[in-house]
Scaffold this motif. Sequence first.
Motif, mmCIF file in Angstrom:
data_model
loop_
_atom_site.group_PDB
_atom_site.id
_atom_site.type_symbol
_atom_site.label_atom_id
_atom_site.label_comp_id
_atom_site.label_asym_id
_atom_site.label_seq_id
_atom_site.Cartn_x
_atom_site.Cartn_y
_atom_site.Cartn_z
ATOM 1 N N ARG A 1 0.814 -1.202 0.000
ATOM 2 C CA ARG A 1 0.000 0.000 0.000
ATOM 3 C C ARG A 1 0.854 1.261 0.000
ATOM 4 N NH1 ARG A 1 -3.898 2.265 4.847
ATOM 5 N NH2 ARG A 1 -4.557 4.165 3.740
ATOM 6 N N GLY A 2 1.996 1.229 0.702
ATOM 7 C CA GLY A 2 2.855 2.401 0.728
ATOM 8 C C GLY A 2 3.335 2.783 -0.662
ATOM 9 N N ASP B 1 0.470 4.258 -2.591
ATOM 10 C CA ASP B 1 0.179 5.635 -2.198
ATOM 11 C C ASP B 1 1.116 6.618 -2.883
ATOM 12 O OD1 ASP B 1 -1.969 5.119 -0.476
ATOM 13 O OD2 ASP B 1 -0.630 4.675 1.200
ATOM 14 N N VAL C 1 5.436 8.091 3.167
ATOM 15 C CA VAL C 1 4.166 7.458 2.797
ATOM 16 C C VAL C 1 3.001 8.215 3.409
ATOM 17 C CG1 VAL C 1 2.773 5.367 3.065
ATOM 18 C CG2 VAL C 1 5.192 5.187 2.418
ATOM 19 N N ARG C 2 3.128 8.653 4.661
ATOM 20 C CA ARG C 2 2.052 9.426 5.289
ATOM 21 C C ARG C 2 1.817 10.742 4.560
ATOM 22 N NH1 ARG C 2 4.535 7.274 9.949
ATOM 23 N NH2 ARG C 2 5.768 9.171 10.275
ATOM 24 N N ARG D 1 -0.162 9.973 1.432
ATOM 25 C CA ARG D 1 -1.578 9.732 1.709
ATOM 26 C C ARG D 1 -2.324 11.037 1.953
ATOM 27 N NH1 ARG D 1 -0.408 4.538 5.681
ATOM 28 N NH2 ARG D 1 -0.002 3.052 3.976
ATOM 29 N N ASN E 1 -2.945 12.643 -1.355
ATOM 30 C CA ASN E 1 -3.957 11.912 -2.122
ATOM 31 C C ASN E 1 -5.369 12.175 -1.619
ATOM 32 O OD1 ASN E 1 -2.085 10.715 -3.835
ATOM 33 N ND2 ASN E 1 -1.828 8.905 -2.543
ATOM 34 N N THR E 2 -5.514 12.474 -0.345
ATOM 35 C CA THR E 2 -6.854 12.630 0.220
ATOM 36 C C THR E 2 -7.264 14.079 0.412
ATOM 37 O OG1 THR E 2 -5.948 12.461 2.473
ATOM 38 C CG2 THR E 2 -6.712 10.431 1.430
#
Length: 345
Positions: free
Chosen positions: A189-190, A193, A325-326, A329, A332-333
């Motif tokens: 998932r990382g 993302d 990665v955070r 995310r 992306n959001t």
Amino acid sequence: MVTADPSAAVIRLVREALPRFGFAADPQLSLLKQRENSVFAFTADGRRYVARVHRRGYHSDAELACEVAFVRALRDAGVAVPDFLAANDGRGFAVVGSDHRDEPHQVDVQRFLDNHGTFGSEETGVDGTARIDPADFADLGRLVAQAHDATVRCGYRMAVPRADWDTEGLVGASPAWGDPLRIAELTGRGRDDIVAALPRLREQLEAYGTPDDRFGPIHADLTPENVLRTDHGLVLIDFDDFAAGWHLFDLATALHFYAPHPRFAEYRDALFAGYASVRPLDDRDYAVFPAMLLARSLTYLGWAADRRGEPTAEWLVSDVLPHTVRLARAVNTASTTPTSSGARA
């Protein structure tokens, strides 16, 4: 005499260079830093100086001359930066070591800056143990803004192009500091993302644009270890990665390693407030900043991908990759619509 144990070859380079600046070749040398460059302190005629041996091949002589000219222009404008000495040929560095096994190297000499250490450290920012007063970030923001303002006001233009920190340099097919997707640990998932964030980064950076009030010569490596604390305030050092880029890239670099810190929001708001007290920021600056922060983070992973096995590279993969990665995310959001006020992120 040398008070640490760098390679004898590097010591010889310093000793060969010093007479080019009017110094004796044999002062006591104290190693200050040895990573990509080797930096030594020495005393001559009752004054302290710093000699820096540049890593071979990173910049051409013309590119290094451009860097020295930029730092001198900032200093002339009253910005707190190092003071380079001129070699006997007038340049701000000497080329020595014609018989060195790795070919000649560039060496510059600067006046030593009495200091109380660096602004902070990357490690304590990431692990959350840094104890920095937000007021210090406000001071840093003002200093960075003064550098950018001086560059814009004097109309400084780089005499020799240096790799731009533009869209292609950050998220293009061949990023300037390497491809972060080459890191084997970036999976699942990382990885998804980050892959999903790349086109968003490109879209936002291209929309942000490169007008002179946003884009131009910048420090580009404004980590906490490249800012000294002195009795007279903060000083920006080590312009080794100076090139054309977004002004916000410097702010993203200053904050990047504090993004995991529990006081990140305070630090961010203080940095922005200090900066805005000299150079106003608008809604588009605030709106694009999360993307700029992620773009900066990806450069470190790209750098690490090409240096596996080195301690700094391994730390970036183990401790900073999850943080990147955070950030991906969040990009992306998040909505790309600017909000109305404050130091938004």
